[in-house]
Scaffold this active site. Structure first.
Site, PDB file in Angstrom:
ATOM      1  N   GLY A 152       0.785  -1.228   0.000  1.00 26.69           N
ATOM      2  CA  GLY A 152       0.000   0.000   0.000  1.00 26.69           C
ATOM      3  C   GLY A 152       0.817   1.277   0.000  1.00 26.69           C
ATOM      4  N   SER A 153       2.098   1.203  -0.352  1.00 26.13           N
ATOM      5  CA  SER A 153       2.892   2.438  -0.325  1.00 26.13           C
ATOM      6  C   SER A 153       2.425   3.426  -1.407  1.00 26.13           C
ATOM      7  CB  SER A 153       4.383   2.137  -0.468  1.00 26.13           C
ATOM      8  OG  SER A 153       4.698   1.695  -1.761  1.00 26.13           O
ATOM      9  N   ASN A 154       1.948   2.913  -2.528  1.00 27.36           N
ATOM     10  CA  ASN A 154       1.437   3.817  -3.572  1.00 27.36           C
ATOM     11  C   ASN A 154       0.120   4.466  -3.153  1.00 27.36           C
ATOM     12  OD1 ASN A 154       3.073   3.927  -6.210  1.00 27.36           O
ATOM     13  ND2 ASN A 154       3.206   1.784  -5.582  1.00 27.36           N
ATOM     14  N   MET A 187      -3.143  -7.301  -7.622  1.00 18.95           N
ATOM     15  CA  MET A 187      -2.516  -8.405  -8.339  1.00 18.95           C
ATOM     16  C   MET A 187      -3.514  -9.322  -9.058  1.00 18.95           C
ATOM     17  SD  MET A 187       0.378  -7.397  -7.768  1.00 18.95           S
ATOM     18  CE  MET A 187       1.716  -8.517  -8.092  1.00 18.95           C
ATOM     19  N   ARG A 188      -4.621  -8.730  -9.520  1.00 21.30           N
ATOM     20  CA  ARG A 188      -5.597  -9.532 -10.249  1.00 21.30           C
ATOM     21  C   ARG A 188      -5.899  -8.863 -11.585  1.00 21.30           C
ATOM     22  NH1 ARG A 188      -8.974 -12.851  -7.360  1.00 21.30           N
ATOM     23  NH2 ARG A 188     -10.690 -12.391  -8.761  1.00 21.30           N
ATOM     24  N   LEU A 189      -6.211  -9.707 -12.572  1.00 17.33           N
ATOM     25  CA  LEU A 189      -6.651  -9.149 -13.853  1.00 17.33           C
ATOM     26  C   LEU A 189      -8.072  -8.634 -13.677  1.00 17.33           C
ATOM     27  CD1 LEU A 189      -5.593 -11.536 -16.742  1.00 17.33           C
ATOM     28  CD2 LEU A 189      -5.013  -9.122 -16.435  1.00 17.33           C
ATOM     29  N   ASN A 197      -3.566   2.020 -13.707  1.00 14.73           N
ATOM     30  CA  ASN A 197      -2.669   1.093 -13.008  1.00 14.73           C
ATOM     31  C   ASN A 197      -1.244   1.640 -13.030  1.00 14.73           C
ATOM     32  OD1 ASN A 197      -1.823  -1.472 -11.845  1.00 14.73           O
ATOM     33  ND2 ASN A 197      -1.032  -2.023 -13.859  1.00 14.73           N
ATOM     34  N   HIS A 228       2.819   0.402 -13.067  1.00 13.48           N
ATOM     35  CA  HIS A 228       3.597  -0.793 -13.399  1.00 13.48           C
ATOM     36  C   HIS A 228       5.086  -0.468 -13.288  1.00 13.48           C
ATOM     37  CE1 HIS A 228       4.295  -4.690 -15.174  1.00 13.48           C
ATOM     38  NE2 HIS A 228       5.211  -4.126 -15.938  1.00 13.48           N
TER      39      HIS A 228
END
Ligand code: GRF
Length: 202
Positions: free
Chosen positions: A13-15, A91-93, A108, A110
């Protein structure tokens, strides 16, 4: 007008925290209405709650299909009037069940320069590949793996002999700045999308 954000996160959760801090210090005219996680032990839960942000754990195992899970997420987001969905280490599509409710409104972050090194191991994949330059991408989410239109990118140069952990640190540092910048550009409605090309209006 303050933009209402919904954050999806699976990890540390740092972002999420960096965005929340930029909101708190007035750099971002937005509000995180809710954080949703798919992991009961995700660090983001503690971080969000300690900042007074509502955080829900929605267990994927309770849903027969990925689409039904996404439908639930969309339902929560809609019921809370979320305007922009922010994937911060989710971490899910994500399927069309969510994306169709939020066309070009799901973003998102990346840890590589897409389209190089998509997927969940981007940082180490780039490192093992021996790249001399890597970086960070913020992009709109489509149904593919890290394949949607690119909003912002920033490169990160690797020093000779630099360790993976040192690169990770540099990447996270860029992420924490770049993600908020992308959110700000969208909140200020400074984006024009032409096919895959995302133009930013200065
Ligand atoms: C970040 O490196 C992001 O690029 C990737 O997942 C990581 C999440 O880190 N998608 P955190 O949970 O925000 O600390």
């Amino acid at each position: 007008m303050t933009t209402v954000l919904g954050v999806l996160a699976s990890g540390n959760g740092s972002n999420m925290q960096a965005i929340a801090e930029n909101i708190n210090n007035g750099k971002l005219d937005a509000r995180i209405e809710v954080v949703i996680t798919d992991r009961a032990d995700a660090g983001v839960i503690k971080r969000a709650r300690s900042m007074g942000i509502d955080c829900l754990y929605v267990d994927p195992a309770a849903y027969e299909k990925r689409e039904l899970y996404d439908e639930k997420i969309a339902e929560i987001m809609k019921s809370r009037n979320i305007e922009l969905v922010v994937l911060a280490g989710f971490m899910r599509l994500v399927s069309s069940r969510l994306l169709s409710e939020y066309p070009m409104r799901v973003i998102n972050i990346h840890p590589a320069l897409l389209p190089s090194f998509p997927g969940t191991k981007a940082l180490s994949d780039a490192f093992e590949h021996g790249v001399k330059v890597t970086g960070v991408t913020v992009h709109f989410v489509d149904e593919g793996i890290d394949s949607g239109p690119i909003i912002l990118q920033e490169p990160c140069l690797l020093e000779e002999g630099e360790s993976l952990s040192s690169i990770e640190e540099k990447i996270h540092c860029i992420e924490h700045r770049l993600f908020s910048e992308a959110v700000r550009i969208i909140c200020e409605n400074r984006i024009r999308i032409k096919g895959r090309r995302v133009e930013i209006i200065e």
